[in-house]
Design a protein around this motif. Structure first.
Motif, PDB file in Angstrom:
ATOM      1  N   PHE A 112       0.767  -1.306  -0.035  1.00 26.84           N
ATOM      2  CA  PHE A 112       0.015  -0.138  -0.124  1.00 26.84           C
ATOM      3  C   PHE A 112       1.004   1.165  -0.179  1.00 26.84           C
ATOM      4  O   PHE A 112       0.153   2.327  -0.033  1.00 26.84           O
ATOM      5  N   ASN A 113       2.022   1.163   0.047  1.00 28.86           N
ATOM      6  CA  ASN A 113       2.976   2.308   0.144  1.00 28.86           C
ATOM      7  C   ASN A 113       2.742   3.373  -1.267  1.00 28.86           C
ATOM      8  O   ASN A 113       2.740   4.458  -0.777  1.00 28.86           O
ATOM      9  N   PRO A 114       2.551   2.785  -2.381  1.00 28.70           N
ATOM     10  CA  PRO A 114       2.213   3.639  -3.473  1.00 28.70           C
ATOM     11  C   PRO A 114       0.972   4.659  -3.381  1.00 28.70           C
ATOM     12  O   PRO A 114       0.721   5.716  -3.684  1.00 28.70           O
ATOM     13  N   VAL A 115      -0.232   3.816  -2.581  1.00 28.53           N
ATOM     14  CA  VAL A 115      -1.350   4.473  -2.125  1.00 28.53           C
ATOM     15  C   VAL A 115      -1.213   5.498  -1.336  1.00 28.53           C
ATOM     16  O   VAL A 115      -1.633   6.763  -1.140  1.00 28.53           O
ATOM     17  N   ARG A 116      -0.487   5.179  -0.095  1.00 30.90           N
ATOM     18  CA  ARG A 116      -0.101   6.366   0.821  1.00 30.90           C
ATOM     19  C   ARG A 116       0.656   7.497   0.350  1.00 30.90           C
ATOM     20  O   ARG A 116       0.399   8.581   0.702  1.00 30.90           O
ATOM     21  N   LYS A 117       1.486   7.247  -0.617  1.00 35.73           N
ATOM     22  CA  LYS A 117       2.144   8.504  -1.425  1.00 35.73           C
ATOM     23  C   LYS A 117       1.203   9.277  -2.043  1.00 35.73           C
ATOM     24  O   LYS A 117       1.473  10.486  -1.875  1.00 35.73           O
ATOM     25  N   ARG A 118       0.424   8.653  -2.598  1.00 35.97           N
ATOM     26  CA  ARG A 118      -0.446   9.378  -3.430  1.00 35.97           C
ATOM     27  C   ARG A 118      -1.316  10.270  -2.422  1.00 35.97           C
ATOM     28  O   ARG A 118      -1.975  11.409  -2.816  1.00 35.97           O
ATOM     29  N   ILE A 119      -1.657   9.572  -1.638  1.00 32.27           N
ATOM     30  CA  ILE A 119      -2.771  10.338  -0.426  1.00 32.27           C
ATOM     31  C   ILE A 119      -1.784  11.450   0.074  1.00 32.27           C
ATOM     32  O   ILE A 119      -2.363  12.784   0.299  1.00 32.27           O
ATOM     33  N   GLU A 120      -0.536  11.531   0.378  1.00 34.61           N
ATOM     34  CA  GLU A 120       0.189  12.664   0.700  1.00 34.61           C
ATOM     35  C   GLU A 120       0.724  13.516  -0.169  1.00 34.61           C
ATOM     36  O   GLU A 120       1.151  14.422   0.188  1.00 34.61           O
ATOM     37  N   SER A 121       0.648  13.280  -1.286  1.00 33.95           N
ATOM     38  CA  SER A 121       1.109  14.072  -2.381  1.00 33.95           C
ATOM     39  C   SER A 121       0.072  15.407  -2.412  1.00 33.95           C
ATOM     40  O   SER A 121      -1.043  15.487  -2.279  1.00 33.95           O
ATOM     41  N   SER A 122       0.810  16.720  -2.525  1.00 35.20           N
ATOM     42  CA  SER A 122       0.195  18.031  -2.577  1.00 35.20           C
ATOM     43  C   SER A 122      -0.409  18.021  -3.910  1.00 35.20           C
ATOM     44  O   SER A 122      -1.585  19.205  -4.145  1.00 35.20           O
ATOM     45  N   MET A 123      -0.181  17.177  -4.969  1.00 34.12           N
ATOM     46  CA  MET A 123      -0.917  17.554  -6.167  1.00 34.12           C
ATOM     47  C   MET A 123      -2.314  17.050  -6.205  1.00 34.12           C
ATOM     48  O   MET A 123      -2.789  16.098  -5.628  1.00 34.12           O
ATOM     49  N   PRO A 124      -3.197  17.590  -7.045  1.00 32.17           N
ATOM     50  CA  PRO A 124      -4.408  17.003  -7.130  1.00 32.17           C
ATOM     51  C   PRO A 124      -4.674  15.603  -7.549  1.00 32.17           C
ATOM     52  O   PRO A 124      -3.848  15.088  -8.439  1.00 32.17           O
ATOM     53  N   ASN A 125      -5.299  14.658  -6.772  1.00 34.92           N
ATOM     54  CA  ASN A 125      -5.480  13.333  -7.259  1.00 34.92           C
ATOM     55  C   ASN A 125      -6.801  12.919  -6.558  1.00 34.92           C
ATOM     56  O   ASN A 125      -7.389  13.377  -5.958  1.00 34.92           O
ATOM     57  N   ARG A 126      -6.991  11.675  -7.264  1.00 35.44           N
ATOM     58  CA  ARG A 126      -8.442  11.146  -7.168  1.00 35.44           C
ATOM     59  C   ARG A 126      -8.504  10.740  -5.863  1.00 35.44           C
ATOM     60  O   ARG A 126      -9.839  10.791  -5.162  1.00 35.44           O
ATOM     61  N   LEU A 127      -7.510  10.175  -5.004  1.00 31.17           N
ATOM     62  CA  LEU A 127      -7.603   9.575  -3.789  1.00 31.17           C
ATOM     63  C   LEU A 127      -8.127  10.666  -2.676  1.00 31.17           C
ATOM     64  O   LEU A 127      -8.855  10.303  -1.957  1.00 31.17           O
ATOM     65  N   ARG A 128      -7.730  11.662  -3.002  1.00 33.89           N
ATOM     66  CA  ARG A 128      -8.233  12.819  -1.871  1.00 33.89           C
ATOM     67  C   ARG A 128      -9.569  13.387  -2.519  1.00 33.89           C
ATOM     68  O   ARG A 128     -10.155  13.824  -1.684  1.00 33.89           O
ATOM     69  N   SER A 129      -9.832  13.543  -3.658  1.00 31.60           N
ATOM     70  CA  SER A 129     -11.209  14.183  -3.977  1.00 31.60           C
ATOM     71  C   SER A 129     -12.317  13.117  -4.505  1.00 31.60           C
ATOM     72  O   SER A 129     -13.396  13.396  -4.535  1.00 31.60           O
ATOM     73  N   ARG A 130     -12.238  11.807  -4.256  1.00 32.55           N
ATOM     74  CA  ARG A 130     -13.116  10.990  -4.573  1.00 32.55           C
ATOM     75  C   ARG A 130     -13.601  10.148  -3.365  1.00 32.55           C
ATOM     76  O   ARG A 130     -12.884  10.650  -2.155  1.00 32.55           O
ATOM     77  N   GLY A 131     -14.375   9.546  -3.432  1.00 31.85           N
ATOM     78  CA  GLY A 131     -14.978   8.810  -2.082  1.00 31.85           C
ATOM     79  C   GLY A 131     -14.189   7.584  -1.529  1.00 31.85           C
ATOM     80  O   GLY A 131     -13.134   7.127  -2.349  1.00 31.85           O
ATOM     81  N   ALA A 132     -14.645   6.932  -0.604  1.00 31.71           N
ATOM     82  CA  ALA A 132     -14.213   5.886  -0.230  1.00 31.71           C
ATOM     83  C   ALA A 132     -14.015   4.682  -0.832  1.00 31.71           C
ATOM     84  O   ALA A 132     -13.168   3.707  -0.913  1.00 31.71           O
ATOM     85  N   ASP A 133     -14.961   4.438  -1.929  1.00 27.72           N
ATOM     86  CA  ASP A 133     -14.980   3.315  -2.744  1.00 27.72           C
ATOM     87  C   ASP A 133     -13.979   3.532  -3.942  1.00 27.72           C
ATOM     88  O   ASP A 133     -13.314   2.474  -4.002  1.00 27.72           O
ATOM     89  N   TYR A 134     -13.453   4.515  -4.040  1.00 30.07           N
ATOM     90  CA  TYR A 134     -12.336   4.668  -4.874  1.00 30.07           C
ATOM     91  C   TYR A 134     -10.886   4.354  -4.173  1.00 30.07           C
ATOM     92  O   TYR A 134      -9.960   3.644  -4.491  1.00 30.07           O
ATOM     93  N   LEU A 135     -10.946   4.848  -2.839  1.00 27.54           N
ATOM     94  CA  LEU A 135      -9.772   4.416  -1.902  1.00 27.54           C
ATOM     95  C   LEU A 135      -9.845   2.761  -1.774  1.00 27.54           C
ATOM     96  O   LEU A 135      -8.681   2.210  -1.992  1.00 27.54           O
ATOM     97  N   ALA A 136     -10.872   2.172  -1.858  1.00 27.39           N
ATOM     98  CA  ALA A 136     -10.859   0.804  -1.648  1.00 27.39           C
ATOM     99  C   ALA A 136     -10.413   0.338  -3.102  1.00 27.39           C
ATOM    100  O   ALA A 136      -9.752  -0.839  -2.715  1.00 27.39           O
ATOM    101  N   TYR A 137     -10.731   0.656  -4.109  1.00 26.71           N
ATOM    102  CA  TYR A 137     -10.461   0.158  -5.324  1.00 26.71           C
ATOM    103  C   TYR A 137      -9.066   0.368  -5.324  1.00 26.71           C
ATOM    104  O   TYR A 137      -8.276  -0.536  -5.924  1.00 26.71           O
ATOM    105  N   ALA A 138      -8.243   1.611  -4.877  1.00 27.54           N
ATOM    106  CA  ALA A 138      -6.869   1.594  -5.067  1.00 27.54           C
ATOM    107  C   ALA A 138      -6.110   0.622  -4.270  1.00 27.54           C
ATOM    108  O   ALA A 138      -5.111   0.254  -4.599  1.00 27.54           O
ATOM    109  N   LEU A 139      -6.677   0.343  -3.035  1.00 27.35           N
ATOM    110  CA  LEU A 139      -5.979  -0.653  -2.329  1.00 27.35           C
ATOM    111  C   LEU A 139      -5.977  -2.097  -2.790  1.00 27.35           C
ATOM    112  O   LEU A 139      -4.938  -2.831  -2.892  1.00 27.35           O
ATOM    113  N   ILE A 140      -7.192  -2.497  -3.559  1.00 26.57           N
ATOM    114  CA  ILE A 140      -7.249  -3.718  -4.058  1.00 26.57           C
ATOM    115  C   ILE A 140      -6.485  -3.827  -5.321  1.00 26.57           C
ATOM    116  O   ILE A 140      -5.737  -4.802  -5.659  1.00 26.57           O
TER     117      ILE A 140
END
Length: 364
Positions: free
Chosen positions: A153-181
């Motif tokens: 999950f480290n790539p997912v955590r880095k995307r969350i921590e990124s200051s650039m606009p990204n889907r993980l911060r702007s979309r909902g929990a279902d997209y975060l679950a997709y990213a982890l899977i």
């Protein structure tokens, strides 16, 4: 997939079950389970916050004040903690039972306000150890349960921590679950591709000179491929079920991304199936090459024996104790001046003649 020459005993896929007759939803920790630790990630489009070694109090404080929260529980020894998490998020008790009874088949279950997904990842390639990861997600939360530390999950955590606009911060929990899977599914590619390179290397070695240790390597790799097949096929079915189901907390745009993950799982299955077919063919080829080599050795030994049979006969005849003085028919060659070199020359001619005959027949 693993290096067959260096592995020891592999860790089997075991499912710990509650006692026979226990009430459904009974949670019993495995005695070997790791200590439970919580990591809480709070997510919004503008900011994020991560709380290491979080507590239930932290969870109660922040769970309603952020658009999306991700609770990662590492270790399944603390049953009261897991039960409290289930109470806070209204998780189904049967799903929680599957969380602590590791070794479940990859699957997805949909409940009224949340989904429960079980997937497996390769925890230790060398030790052939797999780990179950359970994922709950609803409208504004994602909860992951891991058996031990270490995940993709480290790539997912880095995307969350990124200051650039990204889907993980702007979309909902279902997209975060997709990213982890999706991260779990993609983590299968490196070991499977490494196993494919190992298969190609063994094939090249076998064509040059087959060895006994290659057969052991091939059987190890084929057993790994069978285990992967048993993991990837139900994972594919679970992803397909997530795409087909129509629940309010899985958005249509997220299903498009899930479909891409489904394609990745199908690609993995194709790679594993191809490797299984290659391994089966290589095992058969190894047996054929070994048998052919044995036949060649037997043929050479037979030819050598055939060459020496007439020579042995001649030596035996000339070695009999005859007295040429008693009769001219009693081995007169024994008194020949050049009898010894003549006999050696004759035997050499017999041997050369036999070798020439074998070559003419293409037996050599």
């Amino acid at each position: 997939m693993a290096k067959a020459e260096t592995v020891g005993k592999r860790a089997p896929l075991k499912t710990r079950r509650p006692p026979v007759g226990a009430s459904p939803g009974t949670l019993i920790a495995d005695p070997s389970a790791r200590r439970s630790e919580l990591r809480l990630t709070l997510i919004s489009p503008e900011k994020f916050e991560t709380i290491e070694n979080a507590s239930i109090d932290d969870l109660n404080t922040h769970c309603d004040s952020w658009p999306v929260i991700w609770l990662d529980c590492t270790g399944l020894a603390n049953i009261p903690l897991i039960e409290e998490i289930g109470r806070i998020f209204s998780l189904h008790p049967l799903a929680l039972e599957d969380v602590v009874n590791t070794g479940q088949r990859p699957k997805v279950d949909f409940f009224e306000d949340h989904a429960f997904v079980v997937v497996r990842m390769i925890d230790d390639v060398t030790a052939h150890r797999y780990e179950q990861i359970a994922v709950f997600f609803g409208k504004n939360f994602v909860i992951t349960f891991q058996e031990r530390e270490g995940d993709p999950f480290n790539p997912v955590r880095k995307r969350i921590e990124s200051s650039m606009p990204n889907r993980l911060r702007s979309r909902g929990a279902d997209y975060l679950a997709y990213a982890l899977i999706d991260a779990i599914v993609d983590s299968y590619f490196p070991p499977i591709e490494a196993a494919g390179e190992q298969v190609d290397s063994i094939e090249d070695q076998m064509l040059n000179m087959p060895h006994k240790h290659q057969m052991r390597q091939l059987h190890e790799l084929r057993r790994d491929a069978n285990v992967l097949k048993g993991v990837l096929w139900p994972m594919r079915d679970a992803l397909a079920t997530m795409i087909r189901n129509d629940v309010s907390y899985v958005k249509a745009e997220t299903k498009i991304f899930l479909n891409d993950t489904l394609d990745h799982s199908l690609r993995l299955i194709e790679l594993v199936e191809t490797q299984r077919d290659m391994l089966t063919g290589l095992i058969e080829m190894h047996l054929s090459l070994s048998q052919a080599r044995t036949n060649d050795v037997i043929s050479y030994l037979t030819i050598v024996s055939v060459i020496f049979m007439p020579l042995t006969f001649l030596v035996g005849v000339w070695g009999m104790n005859f007295d040429p003085d008693s009769s001219p028919w009693n081995m007169p060659e024994l008194k020949s001046q050049y009898g010894y070199p003549a006999s050696l020359l004759f035997m050499a001619l017999v041997a050369v003649g036999l070798v020439a005959f074998f070559k003419w027949k293409k037996w050599l």
